[in-house]
Design an enzyme around this catalytic site. Structure first.
Site, PDB file in Angstrom:
ATOM      1  N   ASN A  12      25.995   2.428 -11.502  1.00  0.00           N
ATOM      2  CA  ASN A  12      26.980   3.466 -11.786  1.00  0.00           C
ATOM      3  C   ASN A  12      26.239   4.804 -11.758  1.00  0.00           C
ATOM      4  O   ASN A  12      25.504   5.127 -12.687  1.00  0.00           O
ATOM      5  CB  ASN A  12      27.597   3.210 -13.172  1.00  0.00           C
ATOM      6  N   LYS A  14      27.415   7.713 -11.939  1.00  0.00           N
ATOM      7  CA  LYS A  14      28.081   8.739 -12.772  1.00  0.00           C
ATOM      8  C   LYS A  14      28.187  10.064 -12.000  1.00  0.00           C
ATOM      9  O   LYS A  14      28.324  10.044 -10.786  1.00  0.00           O
ATOM     10  CB  LYS A  14      27.339   8.902 -14.105  1.00  0.00           C
ATOM     11  N   HIS A  98      35.340   2.748 -18.405  1.00  0.00           N
ATOM     12  CA  HIS A  98      33.986   3.069 -18.876  1.00  0.00           C
ATOM     13  C   HIS A  98      34.079   3.835 -20.203  1.00  0.00           C
ATOM     14  O   HIS A  98      34.998   4.623 -20.408  1.00  0.00           O
ATOM     15  CB  HIS A  98      33.249   3.906 -17.821  1.00  0.00           C
ATOM     16  N   GLU A 100      32.616   6.349 -21.225  1.00  0.00           N
ATOM     17  CA  GLU A 100      32.678   7.811 -21.081  1.00  0.00           C
ATOM     18  C   GLU A 100      34.111   8.244 -20.765  1.00  0.00           C
ATOM     19  O   GLU A 100      34.558   9.307 -21.208  1.00  0.00           O
ATOM     20  CB  GLU A 100      31.666   8.283 -20.022  1.00  0.00           C
ATOM     21  N   GLU A 170      29.483  -3.283 -22.519  1.00  0.00           N
ATOM     22  CA  GLU A 170      28.597  -2.122 -22.649  1.00  0.00           C
ATOM     23  C   GLU A 170      28.717  -1.545 -24.054  1.00  0.00           C
ATOM     24  O   GLU A 170      29.588  -0.693 -24.304  1.00  0.00           O
ATOM     25  CB  GLU A 170      28.985  -1.048 -21.636  1.00  0.00           C
ATOM     26  N   GLY A 176      22.799   4.924 -22.146  1.00  0.00           N
ATOM     27  CA  GLY A 176      22.044   6.165 -21.949  1.00  0.00           C
ATOM     28  C   GLY A 176      21.174   6.542 -23.125  1.00  0.00           C
ATOM     29  O   GLY A 176      20.652   7.655 -23.189  1.00  0.00           O
ATOM     30  N   SER A 216      21.279   0.825 -21.116  1.00  0.00           N
ATOM     31  CA  SER A 216      19.819   0.985 -21.076  1.00  0.00           C
ATOM     32  C   SER A 216      19.105  -0.232 -20.499  1.00  0.00           C
ATOM     33  O   SER A 216      18.006  -0.573 -20.934  1.00  0.00           O
ATOM     34  CB  SER A 216      19.272   1.333 -22.464  1.00  0.00           C
ATOM     35  N   GLY A 238      21.394   5.008 -15.822  1.00  0.00           N
ATOM     36  CA  GLY A 238      20.191   5.799 -15.527  1.00  0.00           C
ATOM     37  C   GLY A 238      19.257   5.148 -14.524  1.00  0.00           C
ATOM     38  O   GLY A 238      18.776   5.808 -13.585  1.00  0.00           O
TER      39      GLY A 238
HETATM   40  C1  PEP Z   1      26.546   2.893 -18.014  1.00  0.00           C
HETATM   41  O1  PEP Z   1      26.912   4.019 -18.268  1.00  0.00           O
HETATM   42  O2  PEP Z   1      27.331   2.110 -17.435  1.00  0.00           O
HETATM   43  C2  PEP Z   1      25.203   2.491 -18.395  1.00  0.00           C
HETATM   44  C3  PEP Z   1      24.950   1.232 -18.595  1.00  0.00           C
HETATM   45  O3  PEP Z   1      24.283   3.499 -18.549  1.00  0.00           O
HETATM   46  P1  PEP Z   1      22.716   3.354 -18.876  1.00  0.00           P
HETATM   47  O4  PEP Z   1      22.195   2.227 -18.035  1.00  0.00           O
HETATM   48  O5  PEP Z   1      22.131   4.666 -18.507  1.00  0.00           O
HETATM   49  O6  PEP Z   1      22.617   3.048 -20.337  1.00  0.00           O
END
Ligand code: PEP
Length: 253
Positions: A12, A14, A98, A100, A170, A176, A216, A238
């Protein structure tokens, strides 16, 4: 006999990458893992980069995903993109719900359900995101929240359609932040989600559906997370922005 669940890693991206950066990243991913057939792989760039990334991954085993979609077919919805628009640029997967979107843009379990239905109707494969916040976990509400999100997302969706979806668990506190769920925490939540799916549909369904972990995940922790019995892949934020890091997650998968 049930088919074993094939691991599925999706990136992803983003709101990152200009078109040139996106093409460079996509080419890096293709060079690193583009011929991998043991794992399903998708990249989800911003809308503006879908066509260019689609070209860059053509002929490889990397699939194209989008980060959101609107449920209405067309019309006066400024800023929104429809399922047909995504299909027209060869998008196969779409991330829905998601955290966010839920936190900043008013996504609810009801809108997740509408988007999931619309995406399935158009032949897209939804990646439906669920997960609790840190406060919810600390208050002992993880199961209540995740159950409501799963039941809400699949409300009124028939079994065959639902089977083409992936769930991404998640935990919001892990996204993040650099603090991933432990492999045991992830596996426990995934097993819980499977129990809910068995109640909504049936046991075979629950054992067949893929559940990704997101939050993460990086090369250093991917092997342990992906080694859990109920973890069928990852939704990567990320670490999806560097081809080597992304490949370092695909490889243990
Ligand atoms: C995400 O936003 O779907 C995600 C898992 O982000 P990160 O890997 O940066 O924690």
């Amino acid at each position: 006999m049930l088919m074993p669940r094939k691991k599925f890693i999706a990136g992803n991206w983003k709101m990152n990458t200009t078109i040139d950066e996106a093409v460079e990243l996509a080419k890096g991913v293709v060079a690193a893992v583009g011929d991998c057939t043991d794992v399903d792989i998708a990249v989800c760039p911003p809308y503006t980069n879908l066509v260019a990334v689609g070209e860059a991954i053509k002929g490889s085993n990397i699939k194209l995903g989008a980060q959101d979609v609107h449920w209405v077919e067309k019309g006066a919805f400024t800023g929104k993109v429809s399922c047909a628009m995504l299909k027209a640029v060869s998008v196969e997967y779409v991330i829905i719900g998601h955290s966010e979107q839920r936190t900043y843009f008013g996504e609810t379990n009801e809108t997740v359900n509408k988007k999931t239905k619309a995406a399935l109707g158009a032949g897209l494969k939804p990646i439906v995101c669920v997960g609790e916040t840190l406060d919810e976990r600390n208050d002992g509400k993880m199961e209540t929240i995740v159950e409501a999100q799963v039941r809400g997302a699949f409300e009124g969706i028939e079994r065959d359609g639902a089977l083409t979806c992936t769930i991404a668990y998640e935990p919001v506190w892990a996204i993040g932040t650099g603090v991933n769920a432990t492999p045991e925490q992830a596996n426990e939540a995934h097993a819980f989600i499977r129990r809910i799916l068995a109640e909504i549909y049936d046991d075979d369904f629950a054992q067949s559906m893929r559940i990704q972990y997101g939050g993460s995940m990086k090369p250093g922790n991917a092997k342990d997370l992906l080694g859990q019995s109920d973890v069928d892949g990852g939704l990567i934020g990320g670490a999806a922005l560097k081809a080597d890091d992304f490949a370092g997650i695909v490889k243990p998968a």
